[in-house]
Design a protein around this motif. Structure first.
Motif, PDB file in Angstrom:
ATOM      1  N   SER A  78       0.834  -1.195   0.000  1.00  0.00           N
ATOM      2  CA  SER A  78       0.000   0.000   0.000  1.00  0.00           C
ATOM      3  C   SER A  78       0.869   1.245   0.000  1.00  0.00           C
ATOM      4  CB  SER A  78      -0.933   0.014   1.221  1.00  0.00           C
ATOM      5  OG  SER A  78      -0.168   0.112   2.417  1.00  0.00           O
ATOM      6  N   VAL A  79       0.209   2.363  -0.265  1.00  0.00           N
ATOM      7  CA  VAL A  79       0.856   3.681  -0.218  1.00  0.00           C
ATOM      8  C   VAL A  79      -0.088   4.618   0.526  1.00  0.00           C
ATOM      9  CG1 VAL A  79       1.774   5.629  -1.517  1.00  0.00           C
ATOM     10  CG2 VAL A  79       2.063   3.315  -2.401  1.00  0.00           C
ATOM     11  N   GLY A  80       0.408   5.206   1.618  1.00  0.00           N
ATOM     12  CA  GLY A  80      -0.384   6.172   2.361  1.00  0.00           C
ATOM     13  C   GLY A  80      -0.042   7.589   1.927  1.00  0.00           C
ATOM     14  N   VAL A  81      -1.054   8.441   1.826  1.00  0.00           N
ATOM     15  CA  VAL A  81      -0.867   9.830   1.405  1.00  0.00           C
ATOM     16  C   VAL A  81      -1.541  10.731   2.432  1.00  0.00           C
ATOM     17  CG1 VAL A  81      -1.258  11.541  -0.398  1.00  0.00           C
ATOM     18  CG2 VAL A  81      -0.864   9.148  -1.022  1.00  0.00           C
ATOM     19  N   GLU A  82      -0.808  11.729   2.905  1.00  0.00           N
ATOM     20  CA  GLU A  82      -1.360  12.689   3.858  1.00  0.00           C
ATOM     21  C   GLU A  82      -0.850  14.083   3.499  1.00  0.00           C
ATOM     22  OE1 GLU A  82      -0.922  13.815   8.591  1.00  0.00           O
ATOM     23  OE2 GLU A  82      -0.958  11.694   7.987  1.00  0.00           O
ATOM     24  N   VAL A  83      -1.776  15.004   3.302  1.00  0.00           N
ATOM     25  CA  VAL A  83      -1.447  16.398   2.977  1.00  0.00           C
ATOM     26  C   VAL A  83      -2.176  17.278   3.984  1.00  0.00           C
ATOM     27  CG1 VAL A  83      -1.470  18.208   1.236  1.00  0.00           C
ATOM     28  CG2 VAL A  83      -1.217  15.822   0.536  1.00  0.00           C
ATOM     29  N   THR A  84      -1.418  18.075   4.733  1.00  0.00           N
ATOM     30  CA  THR A  84      -2.019  18.979   5.719  1.00  0.00           C
ATOM     31  C   THR A  84      -1.501  20.390   5.485  1.00  0.00           C
ATOM     32  OG1 THR A  84      -0.244  18.508   7.304  1.00  0.00           O
ATOM     33  CG2 THR A  84      -2.231  17.140   7.430  1.00  0.00           C
ATOM     34  N   ASP A  85      -2.270  21.355   5.969  1.00  0.00           N
ATOM     35  CA  ASP A  85      -1.830  22.754   5.888  1.00  0.00           C
ATOM     36  C   ASP A  85      -2.244  23.473   7.155  1.00  0.00           C
ATOM     37  OD1 ASP A  85      -4.475  24.187   5.534  1.00  0.00           O
ATOM     38  OD2 ASP A  85      -4.545  22.932   3.743  1.00  0.00           O
ATOM     39  N   SER A  86      -1.725  24.656   7.322  1.00  0.00           N
ATOM     40  CA  SER A  86      -1.950  25.425   8.550  1.00  0.00           C
ATOM     41  C   SER A  86      -2.910  26.578   8.368  1.00  0.00           C
ATOM     42  CB  SER A  86      -0.609  25.976   9.064  1.00  0.00           C
ATOM     43  OG  SER A  86      -0.023  26.849   8.074  1.00  0.00           O
ATOM     44  N   GLY A  87      -3.472  26.720   7.182  1.00  0.00           N
ATOM     45  CA  GLY A  87      -4.283  27.893   6.908  1.00  0.00           C
ATOM     46  C   GLY A  87      -5.757  27.672   7.147  1.00  0.00           C
ATOM     47  N   ARG A 135     -10.331  10.884   3.158  1.00  0.00           N
ATOM     48  CA  ARG A 135     -10.940  11.730   4.189  1.00  0.00           C
ATOM     49  C   ARG A 135     -10.354  13.134   4.060  1.00  0.00           C
ATOM     50  NH1 ARG A 135      -9.460   7.089   6.689  1.00  0.00           N
ATOM     51  NH2 ARG A 135      -7.642   8.099   7.640  1.00  0.00           N
ATOM     52  N   ALA A 136     -11.210  14.095   3.935  1.00  0.00           N
ATOM     53  CA  ALA A 136     -10.781  15.487   3.792  1.00  0.00           C
ATOM     54  C   ALA A 136     -11.625  16.354   4.710  1.00  0.00           C
ATOM     55  CB  ALA A 136     -10.926  15.952   2.349  1.00  0.00           C
ATOM     56  N   GLY A 137     -10.963  17.195   5.517  1.00  0.00           N
ATOM     57  CA  GLY A 137     -11.705  18.059   6.416  1.00  0.00           C
ATOM     58  C   GLY A 137     -10.784  18.848   7.332  1.00  0.00           C
ATOM     59  N   PRO A 138     -11.360  19.707   8.152  1.00  0.00           N
ATOM     60  CA  PRO A 138     -10.546  20.527   9.060  1.00  0.00           C
ATOM     61  C   PRO A 138      -9.882  19.672  10.133  1.00  0.00           C
ATOM     62  CG  PRO A 138     -12.892  20.808   9.508  1.00  0.00           C
ATOM     63  CD  PRO A 138     -12.799  19.989   8.264  1.00  0.00           C
ATOM     64  N   LEU A 139      -8.725  20.137  10.588  1.00  0.00           N
ATOM     65  CA  LEU A 139      -7.976  19.432  11.630  1.00  0.00           C
ATOM     66  C   LEU A 139      -8.304  20.029  13.001  1.00  0.00           C
ATOM     67  CD1 LEU A 139      -4.479  19.294   9.854  1.00  0.00           C
ATOM     68  CD2 LEU A 139      -6.226  17.502   9.969  1.00  0.00           C
TER      69      LEU A 139
END
Length: 355
Positions: free
Chosen positions: A291-300, A330-334
């Protein structure tokens, strides 16, 4: 005196033969008339060559009715054969004509059954061919629909990302043209390179990239190895992006690598479009054997959208790409602020239509 002598010759020479031969020119429901005519002939003790019409009637019944109708018709004709042998067998020789007539009865019935069976088989073959043709047509339409969806996803990701980067770089070049001409020139060169990359990606996605296209060798299908260049491009556009790739990715198929690239590209593009200046982004790619896990986060922070506002093609397109590898996006605010996009792609799922 025989019955024939008491009946006008016209009946024996014309009427009864006509009724017997009526079987040949009428549809099946009217073919009981030859049986009645044959019975009248038997009662009158008259032999006619037109009796062969009974075998034609049996053949017709076997060819157009089911097993029950065939057995009933064969029983009636066989009964007539027995009566004929009892009345007209010479010197009491019953067995020989009985066997001969019974054989013709069986032959007529079997021939009719074979014709009916062959007709049913041909009808089944034709129906199967029609179903196969319909299935193939449906599969072709489905393939066209999937290809359109693939091209739509590619065009959305390519156009949205590159235009967003070009707009951001243009704004930076305009802002820096007087204070820092060198930075403005670098931004304009980056805009030119981004535009060429967009054209190359579009040609490739549409399947019209010619073999003599000079950018073909310089720009292969993007994958995990190109994420670093993508992060640099986003940083040049005003979105500082950190990248971490854990594990080797040499075993990851090219189509899966392209899916990873497009997911990261779309997530960063959304961050660039919807967050204020000063936002930072982080990309984490974890490669394992299956498998390949992908995680993209931002601070804005993201602006609040009305409930009825359309979601666009970005997130749905990302979900479709992830679903091709049995991944749930899954996409949403942190909780700590900012925005996050996470998914895990299964490499053994095939990834049909992911590209």
């Amino acid at each position: 005196m025989r019955h024939r002598d008491r009946v006008p010759p016209l009946v024996w020479d014309s009427v009864l033969p006509a009724l017997l031969l009526l079987n040949v020119v009428t549809t099946y429901p009217a073919r009981e008339l030859p049986v009645a005519a044959a019975f009248v002939q038997w009662l009158a003790d008259v032999q006619l060559p037109a009796d062969i019409a009974l075998l034609v009637a049996l053949y017709t019944a076997a060819a157009h009715t089911g097993r029950r109708g065939t057995l009933l018709a064969a029983a009636v004709v066989e009964g007539g054969a027995v009566l004929a042998c009892l009345r007209w067998a010479q010197d009491g020789a019953f067995l020989t004509p009985f066997v001969a007539l019974s054989a013709t009865v069986v032959a007529a019935a079997v021939l009719g059954v074979n014709v009916r069976t062959g007709r049913a088989y041909l009808a089944a073959v034709q129906e199967r061919a029609e179903r196969l043709a319909l299935h193939q047509e449906q599969q072709a339409r489905l393939a066209v629909t999937e290809e359109r969806a693939r091209i739509t996803r590619e065009m959305h990701d390519i156009v949205t990302h590159n235009l967003s980067v070009m707009v951001a770089l243009t704004d930076a070049a305009v802002y820096a043209q007087h204070r820092s001409p060198d930075r403005a020139t670098a931004a304009m060169l980056q805009i030119s390179e981004t535009g060429r990359q967009a054209l190359t990606d579009m040609r490739r996605s549409l399947g019209v990239l010619r073999s003599d296209e000079p950018d073909a060798e310089r720009h292969p299908l993007p994958g995990i190895a190109q994420l670093e260049a993508l992060a640099d491009q986003m940083a040049a556009a005003g979105l500082p992006t950190g990248l971490e790739v854990r594990g080797g990715h040499a075993h990851v198929p090219a189509t899966a690598q392209l899916t990873v690239y497009r997911l990261v590209q779309e997530a960063l593009t959304n961050t660039l479009k919807h967050t204020p200046a000063g936002t930072c982004a982080t990309v984490l790619v974890e490669c394992s054997a299956g498998s390949v896990g992908v995680e993209v986060t931002d601070s804005g922070p993201r602006p609040a959208l009305p409930a009825a506002a359309p979601s666009g093609h970005g997130i749905p397109g990302m979900r479709e790409r992830a679903a091709a590898y049995e991944g749930t996006l899954r996409a949403g605010p942190l909780p700590s602020g900012g925005w996050g996009v996470r998914t895990r792609l299964l490499l053994n799922s095939g990834g049909t239509g992911a590209v």
